[in-house]
Design an enzyme around this catalytic site. Sequence first.
Site, mmCIF file in Angstrom:
data_model
loop_
_atom_site.group_PDB
_atom_site.id
_atom_site.type_symbol
_atom_site.label_atom_id
_atom_site.label_comp_id
_atom_site.label_asym_id
_atom_site.label_seq_id
_atom_site.Cartn_x
_atom_site.Cartn_y
_atom_site.Cartn_z
ATOM 1 C CB CYS A 109 2.175 -7.764 -41.033
ATOM 2 S SG CYS A 109 2.894 -7.916 -39.402
ATOM 3 C CG HIS A 116 4.782 -13.160 -41.541
ATOM 4 N ND1 HIS A 116 4.542 -12.132 -42.428
ATOM 5 C CD2 HIS A 116 4.328 -12.721 -40.338
ATOM 6 C CE1 HIS A 116 3.980 -11.119 -41.775
ATOM 7 N NE2 HIS A 116 3.830 -11.460 -40.511
ATOM 8 C CD GLU A 117 3.395 -14.691 -37.365
ATOM 9 O OE1 GLU A 117 3.877 -13.883 -36.545
ATOM 10 O OE2 GLU A 117 2.400 -14.417 -38.063
ATOM 11 C CG HIS A 135 6.868 -10.514 -36.625
ATOM 12 N ND1 HIS A 135 6.820 -9.135 -36.699
ATOM 13 C CD2 HIS A 135 5.822 -10.966 -37.357
ATOM 14 C CE1 HIS A 135 5.795 -8.775 -37.442
ATOM 15 N NE2 HIS A 135 5.168 -9.864 -37.859
#
Length: 178
Positions: free
Chosen positions: A96, A140-141, A144
Amino acid sequence: MAVREVLQLGNPLLREVSEPVEDPTSPEVARIVEDLRDTLAHWRATTTYGRGIAAPQIGVLKRIVFLNLPELGPWPLINPTITAKSPETMVVWDACLSFLSIFMQVERHREVTVRYQDLRGTWHEVRAGEAHNLSELLQHEIDHLDGILAIDRVVDVKTIVTRQEFERRYRAHSPYAR
């Protein structure tokens, strides 16, 4: 527009849930996307890492993600949500921009379906799999946007390695090899 500071692990804003974007066509959203684009390009140029970035990483708690993959080009996603996940999972190396000094293995769904808006406000749906490592990147994004970091999904703390060790042992066989 501008290269913004990327918030680092420990900054409490990274743990906040982002708010939906009410008007994807607004000049504010366009500026945020430009800042995400410029910031990601800067990181890619200076570190060779960076395929995607989420607005919370630059301190903006809005549901905006920006990807830039050689195969797909620049791709802003506004209000992305995962609407379906395959039961099959995979273990992948993850890193990251908010803690680029460490890498770890995480478990992700092999395929996901993501619904999102473009900058014109039009809704789209994409089914992402292993091609271009898109499934794991989208997960993953989007994590966030919900205040979840890759480190929260580590499969075994023994897989946590420094960037230097990752590059020596594993990078050649990862999506970061490009």
